[in-house]
Design an enzyme around this catalytic site. Sequence first.
Site, short mmCIF file in Angstrom:
data_model
loop_
_atom_site.label_atom_id
_atom_site.label_comp_id
_atom_site.label_asym_id
_atom_site.label_seq_id
_atom_site.Cartn_x
_atom_site.Cartn_y
_atom_site.Cartn_z
N HIS A 18 -33.21 -31.68 -90.63
CA HIS A 18 -32.61 -31.39 -92.35
C HIS A 18 -31.11 -30.38 -91.50
CE1 HIS A 18 -33.66 -28.57 -95.79
NE2 HIS A 18 -32.48 -28.70 -95.93
N HIS A 20 -27.32 -30.97 -93.91
CA HIS A 20 -25.88 -31.58 -94.19
C HIS A 20 -24.71 -31.84 -93.57
CE1 HIS A 20 -29.16 -30.82 -98.30
NE2 HIS A 20 -29.03 -29.79 -96.90
N HIS A 198 -36.10 -32.49 -101.10
CA HIS A 198 -36.21 -30.77 -101.34
C HIS A 198 -36.78 -29.44 -102.07
CE1 HIS A 198 -32.34 -31.36 -98.77
NE2 HIS A 198 -32.33 -29.98 -98.69
N GLU A 201 -37.89 -24.47 -102.12
CA GLU A 201 -36.54 -23.28 -101.32
C GLU A 201 -36.50 -21.84 -102.35
OE1 GLU A 201 -32.85 -24.82 -101.11
OE2 GLU A 201 -31.63 -23.70 -99.69
N ASP A 279 -30.14 -27.08 -92.21
CA ASP A 279 -29.70 -27.13 -93.68
C ASP A 279 -27.94 -26.86 -93.17
OD1 ASP A 279 -30.05 -27.34 -95.59
OD2 ASP A 279 -30.47 -25.35 -96.48
N ASP A 280 -27.03 -26.15 -93.07
CA ASP A 280 -25.91 -26.16 -93.02
C ASP A 280 -25.23 -24.66 -92.56
OD1 ASP A 280 -25.38 -28.00 -95.55
OD2 ASP A 280 -27.19 -26.40 -96.27
#
Length: 342
Positions: A18, A20, A198, A201, A279-280
């Site tokens: 996961h 991005h 997703h 969340e 994630d980011d």
Amino acid sequence: MNLELKRFITGIPKAELHIHLEGSLEPELMFELAARNRLELPYRSAAQVREAYRFRDLQSFLDIYYQGMSVLVGEEDFRDLTLTYLERAHADNVRHAEMFFDPQAHTGRGVPMETVIRGIQAAREEAERRTGISTRLILCFLRHLSPEQALATLEEALPFRDAITGVGLDSSELGNPPERFAGVFGRARALGFRLVAHAGEEGPPGYIRQALDLAGAERIDHGVRCIEDPGLVERLRRERVPLTVCPLSNVRLRVFDSMADHDLKRLMELGLLVTVNSDDPAYFGGYINDNLLAATEALGLGREDIATLARNSFQAAFLGPKERERRLEELDRFVSDFSREV
Ligand code: HPA
Ligand code: ZN
């Protein structure tokens, strides 16, 4: 934390499922690409960019995330972004990475699909050649846009079918339930794409159920709110549906007040197939090892838990049986060599 546990966490072979790509754009590279493309940024320095990264919720992050990625224009930019991430992941002993990208955030501002995918592909090949890291690419639909736009994006990506393993669903969750995208996910499934979404969340457990039942998701990204629905937890456990959890992201976006409040450990104790991911990473203060270290510190995880998370990451990956076996054997070797040494 004791040094041995730290060394175990950083050294253990792992998969990241996961991430991005656009969320791995560090401020320094953002400035470099802005200069390359003769674009003005509304910031004077990388430090000032980082100052702006104080988020209230998912939407306040997304606004800055879409603005940041506007420096990605040419094929080289996408290549540099992807290669920088993969080398950083390799340094964390990531052996396999499944990377999201958001094509609509680029085609929507006039960057062709071909530019995006060719740049990413060049980096995947180079990184694998240099480091042995294996990769998959997952095309995400932006759920704040329409299902018709998602379908058009899928068709636009079909000339690059071989580059793409699966499709996903990201962006603003609340008010954009998975059921809206059941049609395009059905089409993607018919074309042989793997499906992830997703869900849970910021959205309620019902969105996780929709992702499974209406969109056909095989893996849930985040999914942390499943814990509010014991029946759903039992189903996720029974069906061994992987959750790709992102601890630092959840704290930064205020899904949990603090890392000590995160439900990662409870989900593991409930027998769910949980993985830890970044994630980011450029926006949330760390890469995969930073996430594992922060969660370990706050939740009191042990070596066994870390080994389970690493094992889960390969179990949940879209790997063929041989490749999975090879990665798991390497992992077991690391664990037994480590125990012998200490
Ligand atoms: N949630 C939804 N959309 C996203 C995220 C996320 O954590 N990161 C990038 N796009
Ligand atoms: Zn995400």
